[in-house]
Every structure is written in structure tokens, then in C-alpha cells.
Scaffold this motif. Sequence first.
Motif, PDB file in Angstrom:
ATOM      1  N   GLY A  56       0.827  -1.196   0.000  1.00 58.93           N
ATOM      2  CA  GLY A  56       0.000   0.000   0.000  1.00 58.93           C
ATOM      3  C   GLY A  56       0.861   1.246   0.000  1.00 58.93           C
ATOM      4  O   GLY A  56       2.089   1.198   0.163  1.00 58.93           O
ATOM      5  N   LYS A  57       0.216   2.388  -0.190  1.00 59.30           N
ATOM      6  CA  LYS A  57       0.936   3.664  -0.217  1.00 59.30           C
ATOM      7  C   LYS A  57       1.630   3.885   1.125  1.00 59.30           C
ATOM      8  O   LYS A  57       1.017   3.809   2.180  1.00 59.30           O
ATOM      9  N   ASP A  58       2.929   4.142   1.063  1.00 60.51           N
ATOM     10  CA  ASP A  58       3.731   4.396   2.264  1.00 60.51           C
ATOM     11  C   ASP A  58       3.612   3.254   3.277  1.00 60.51           C
ATOM     12  O   ASP A  58       3.687   3.467   4.486  1.00 60.51           O
ATOM     13  N   ASN A  59       3.403   2.046   2.783  1.00 58.56           N
ATOM     14  CA  ASN A  59       3.284   0.854   3.620  1.00 58.56           C
ATOM     15  C   ASN A  59       2.100   0.922   4.589  1.00 58.56           C
ATOM     16  O   ASN A  59       2.125   0.309   5.659  1.00 58.56           O
ATOM     17  N   VAL A  80      15.795  -4.812   6.455  1.00 56.65           N
ATOM     18  CA  VAL A  80      14.683  -3.899   6.181  1.00 56.65           C
ATOM     19  C   VAL A  80      14.895  -3.254   4.813  1.00 56.65           C
ATOM     20  O   VAL A  80      13.940  -2.961   4.097  1.00 56.65           O
ATOM     21  N   LEU A  81      16.153  -3.056   4.466  1.00 60.16           N
ATOM     22  CA  LEU A  81      16.508  -2.465   3.165  1.00 60.16           C
ATOM     23  C   LEU A  81      17.166  -3.516   2.280  1.00 60.16           C
ATOM     24  O   LEU A  81      17.383  -4.654   2.695  1.00 60.16           O
ATOM     25  N   THR A  82      17.491  -3.102   1.070  1.00 60.86           N
ATOM     26  CA  THR A  82      18.253  -3.944   0.146  1.00 60.86           C
ATOM     27  C   THR A  82      19.564  -3.239  -0.183  1.00 60.86           C
ATOM     28  O   THR A  82      19.558  -2.063  -0.559  1.00 60.86           O
ATOM     29  N   ALA A  83      20.664  -3.950   0.008  1.00 63.97           N
ATOM     30  CA  ALA A  83      21.983  -3.384  -0.297  1.00 63.97           C
ATOM     31  C   ALA A  83      22.204  -3.433  -1.807  1.00 63.97           C
ATOM     32  O   ALA A  83      22.541  -4.473  -2.374  1.00 63.97           O
ATOM     33  N   LYS A  84      21.983  -2.303  -2.431  1.00 59.50           N
ATOM     34  CA  LYS A  84      22.187  -2.182  -3.873  1.00 59.50           C
ATOM     35  C   LYS A  84      22.673  -0.771  -4.146  1.00 59.50           C
ATOM     36  O   LYS A  84      22.048   0.203  -3.726  1.00 59.50           O
ATOM     37  N   SER A  88      17.547   4.005  -3.148  1.00 59.61           N
ATOM     38  CA  SER A  88      17.128   4.925  -2.093  1.00 59.61           C
ATOM     39  C   SER A  88      16.942   4.203  -0.766  1.00 59.61           C
ATOM     40  O   SER A  88      16.429   3.080  -0.720  1.00 59.61           O
ATOM     41  N   LEU A  89      17.359   4.861   0.312  1.00 61.80           N
ATOM     42  CA  LEU A  89      17.141   4.358   1.660  1.00 61.80           C
ATOM     43  C   LEU A  89      15.757   4.734   2.191  1.00 61.80           C
ATOM     44  O   LEU A  89      15.333   4.234   3.224  1.00 61.80           O
ATOM     45  N   GLU A  90      15.077   5.598   1.483  1.00 60.43           N
ATOM     46  CA  GLU A  90      13.858   6.196   2.018  1.00 60.43           C
ATOM     47  C   GLU A  90      12.722   5.202   2.268  1.00 60.43           C
ATOM     48  O   GLU A  90      12.021   5.338   3.270  1.00 60.43           O
ATOM     49  N   PRO A  91      12.486   4.190   1.416  1.00 59.84           N
ATOM     50  CA  PRO A  91      11.406   3.259   1.744  1.00 59.84           C
ATOM     51  C   PRO A  91      11.575   2.600   3.110  1.00 59.84           C
ATOM     52  O   PRO A  91      10.620   2.502   3.886  1.00 59.84           O
ATOM     53  N   ALA A  92      12.805   2.177   3.417  1.00 57.25           N
ATOM     54  CA  ALA A  92      13.066   1.571   4.726  1.00 57.25           C
ATOM     55  C   ALA A  92      12.925   2.595   5.846  1.00 57.25           C
ATOM     56  O   ALA A  92      12.294   2.332   6.877  1.00 57.25           O
ATOM     57  N   ARG A  97      10.439   5.156  10.563  1.00 59.91           N
ATOM     58  CA  ARG A  97       9.955   6.367  11.249  1.00 59.91           C
ATOM     59  C   ARG A  97       8.541   6.156  11.782  1.00 59.91           C
ATOM     60  O   ARG A  97       8.220   6.547  12.912  1.00 59.91           O
ATOM     61  N   ALA A  98       7.706   5.560  10.954  1.00 60.22           N
ATOM     62  CA  ALA A  98       6.328   5.320  11.365  1.00 60.22           C
ATOM     63  C   ALA A  98       6.271   4.365  12.553  1.00 60.22           C
ATOM     64  O   ALA A  98       5.503   4.581  13.502  1.00 60.22           O
ATOM     65  N   LEU A  99       7.084   3.322  12.527  1.00 59.62           N
ATOM     66  CA  LEU A  99       7.107   2.376  13.649  1.00 59.62           C
ATOM     67  C   LEU A  99       7.608   3.033  14.926  1.00 59.62           C
ATOM     68  O   LEU A  99       7.004   2.905  15.997  1.00 59.62           O
ATOM     69  N   ALA A 100       8.756   3.727  14.805  1.00 58.67           N
ATOM     70  CA  ALA A 100       9.381   4.315  15.995  1.00 58.67           C
ATOM     71  C   ALA A 100       8.525   5.421  16.591  1.00 58.67           C
ATOM     72  O   ALA A 100       8.673   5.751  17.775  1.00 58.67           O
ATOM     73  N   GLY A 101       7.632   6.000  15.795  1.00 60.62           N
ATOM     74  CA  GLY A 101       6.721   7.007  16.333  1.00 60.62           C
ATOM     75  C   GLY A 101       5.646   6.425  17.225  1.00 60.62           C
ATOM     76  O   GLY A 101       4.977   7.155  17.970  1.00 60.62           O
ATOM     77  N   GLU A 102       5.475   5.096  17.157  1.00 62.75           N
ATOM     78  CA  GLU A 102       4.404   4.437  17.920  1.00 62.75           C
ATOM     79  C   GLU A 102       4.910   3.453  18.972  1.00 62.75           C
ATOM     80  O   GLU A 102       4.247   3.249  19.987  1.00 62.75           O
ATOM     81  N   TYR A 103       6.085   2.846  18.720  1.00 65.02           N
ATOM     82  CA  TYR A 103       6.531   1.745  19.581  1.00 65.02           C
ATOM     83  C   TYR A 103       8.042   1.801  19.798  1.00 65.02           C
ATOM     84  O   TYR A 103       8.770   2.331  18.952  1.00 65.02           O
TER      85      TYR A 103
END
Length: 285
Positions: A56-59, A80-84, A88-92, A97-103
Motif C-alpha cells: 500500500g501507499k507508504d506501507n 529492512v533495506l536492500t543493499a544495492k 534509495s534508503l527512504e522506503p526503509a 519512522r512510522a514504527l518508531a513514532g508508535e513503539y
Amino acid sequence: MDILITIIVILAVALLWVMLYDSNRFVIKRYTAEDKRIQKACRAVLVTDLHNKRYGKDNETLLAAIKNQHPEFILIAGDVLTAKPGVSLEPALQFLRALAGEYPVYYANGNHEHRLKLYPETYGDMAERYAAALKEIGIEPLVNSRIDLPEYGIAVYGSEIDKFFYKRFKVRKMDEGYLPQILGQAPGERFTVLLAHNPDYFSQYAAWGADLTMSGHIHGGVARVPIWGKGVVSPAWRMFPKYDGGVFREGEAVMLLSRGLGIHTIPVRVFNPAELWVVDFRPAD
């Protein structure tokens, strides 16, 4: 002959549908750990091998599924990311950020995070940028270190084993002194959770003192054989790996091996949907 061709076409279309379906969905799996050292009931969600995948949009679909489980904290077993290079690092980071904002988030590296640090000539400053972004978010990876959760009677370790143990085609020997050397000794007074990305060394994790090991890396074997349910191939190019996904036991020790949430290298899943694990910790009577 026409009938045979028709059957082959139907099977090919069905297989393509399964590949598309399983490569873009996840299922929720559950496990309950009970132990007298656990002081208070709590719930964790295990995330591993997302590899920049978005549901989904922005997971938003994945984040909503996590929120619906009402966890006290999040456990991450790497990749969480893919080394390539240049990716971009931004998807991870957006997801974290969303997780750490809650838990509270307890994050152990996988081989992809580790690879960024090992090969700056290939990945440039990706490791430094990722580390700085995690620090800004408020996540400090558990690199052969631990965090105690005394309220729950739980210790969480994150292991980062040498790249030697990820070499292809066969499982390399791990000396019995290796884990104590990099992790120290497991605290017997607490229920010990070990976030260990590579499941091939479950016997060594158990001998070290992990009560519950949480792993990923194998992606469920990419494809699974219907009825038999066995994973076909590991990232190390070993066929029908011993540890492919599910719950494994070694004496009193348990390993939860998630099939992961993303895809990498072989960019499909067949009869092998992604997994989000929900783990309940409960005091034993």
C-alpha cells in the motif's frame, strides 16, 4: 496434442497468478512463549526481510496490520533495506519512522545492513547515511549487544555474525566459542530473545543460551512445494534447506523463522506468502 497445449497454457496462467498473488500479500502468524522468568505479559511483532517492499501507499497496509495487533514493542531481525548501489534508503526509513513514532523498536542487522558497512567502495556512504538517519529516528541497532526489559523479565540480543557464515552452497562451521566471544554470556535470570538473521546456526544459538531465536533470511525458500510444504532454495543456493520457515525446536530452545515480508534476488514468491509474526510473552504458572 491440442488438449495437451491447452493444459500447459492453463497451468502456466495459474502459476503466474499464484506468483503475482503471493508476491504481494502477507499473512499473520502467531506464537506464544511462556516462561517463569517472564514477569509480565506483553506482545511483540517481528519484522524481517522487508527489502524496501511497500504494501500500500507508504506501507499503510502493513503498518495498519501491525497497529491492529496492539504490540508493546517491535522486534526486527534484519534486511529492512536492500543493499544495492544507488538504491534509495527512504522506503526503509519511512517505514521505520512510522514504527518508531508508535513503539519501541529493537533492531538487529541482517546481511544487507552489514554489507553496507563492509564494502564502502561499492556502496559509498550508504552505511553512514543510514546510521545517521536511524539515530535521528531514535533507533540504535543491537550490534552484538543487548537491551534489558526488566518490566517483562526479558533480555533482547541482536547478533551480527561474520560474512563468512553467509557464504554460498554449504553451511560453514561455527566454533562453540564464537557466540560467547561476540555476545558475552546469556543471562540465565532473564528470558533471552536472540534476533539472529541467519537461521542456519540455530543449534549454536540454542547452545549459547537463546530461549527464543527470531530469524529470517531464507524467504521461505522462495517457492514452496504444494502439500509437502518444503521451501525450495535458500539465498545461499542450497536446495530444500533444513530451516526454511516456521517453528523449530532444539531441546527447550525455540526458533521462529519468518518467511520475511519482501523479495530479493529471485523477485517472486510461489505458494509462499510473506509473513508478519505476532509473539505473545506470558509468565508461566
